[in-house]
Write a protein that holds these residues in place. Structure first.
Motif, short mmCIF file in Angstrom:
data_model
loop_
_atom_site.label_atom_id
_atom_site.label_comp_id
_atom_site.label_asym_id
_atom_site.label_seq_id
_atom_site.Cartn_x
_atom_site.Cartn_y
_atom_site.Cartn_z
N PHE A 240 6.73 -0.42 7.92
CA PHE A 240 5.73 -1.48 7.88
C PHE A 240 5.54 -2.16 9.23
CE2 PHE A 240 9.41 -4.17 7.33
CZ PHE A 240 9.06 -5.37 7.90
N ASN B 98 -5.47 -2.19 4.58
CA ASN B 98 -4.50 -3.22 4.90
C ASN B 98 -4.88 -4.54 4.24
OD1 ASN B 98 -2.26 -4.42 6.24
ND2 ASN B 98 -3.65 -5.23 7.79
N ARG C 97 2.63 -1.28 4.04
CA ARG C 97 2.76 -2.72 3.89
C ARG C 97 3.44 -3.05 2.55
NH1 ARG C 97 1.72 -2.35 8.52
NH2 ARG C 97 0.01 -3.31 9.66
#
Length: 148
Positions: A93, A127, A111
């Motif tokens: 991440f 994202n 993420r």
């Protein structure tokens, strides 16, 4: 008339079936999150046997069992059992790359999810939307204050 005789079977007539004390062949080899294993030799690709659960898990010390560009780690959080979550392969991440070097398919980011708390690091196509769009609808986006 004819005389009928009954058929009799002797031990010599039975097929050769190994007794339960004889080995039945090589031990099975299991992939990550599979089992039951009783030692590391039952696990594929350098992964290790977590004997309390009988599952093969990745190796934290070597990352064995994980795909390229992923590492073996442990997620923490309230959804882990009291003895803790098992190690699993995770993407990176800290990387903003979308070329696959982050452990995700090309074009995806690594993420933490926004909608499903504590499910661990995951690869997402967006994202901003991550799993919010999947859970709440395409108009929803993540509010991320720490960039993870």
């Amino acid at each position: 008339g004819e005389t009928m005789t009954s058929a009799s079977t002797t031990w010599e007539d039975l097929p050769n079936i190994p007794s339960p004390t004889e080995p039945m062949g090589p031990d099975p080899i299991f992939k990550i999150d599979q089992g039951p294993c009783s030692d590391d030799s039952h696990c594929e690709g350098g992964s290790v046997c977590h004997t309390p659960t009988g599952q093969c898990i990745c190796s934290i010390s070597t990352n064995a069992g994980c795909p390229p560009n992923q590492s073996c780690g442990v997620n923490t959080g309230p959804y882990c059992p009291p003895q803790g979550c098992l190690p699993r392969c995770v993407c990176d991440f800290n990387s903003d790359a979308i070329d696959g070097s982050n452990g995700c398919p090309v074009g995806e980011v690594c993420r933490a999810p926004c909608a499903k708390a504590d499910t661990g690091l995951t690869c997402f196509a967006s994202n901003e939307q991550r799993d919010c769009g999947e859970v709440f609808g395409s108009d929803y986006f993540c509010r991320d204050t720490n960039g993870d």
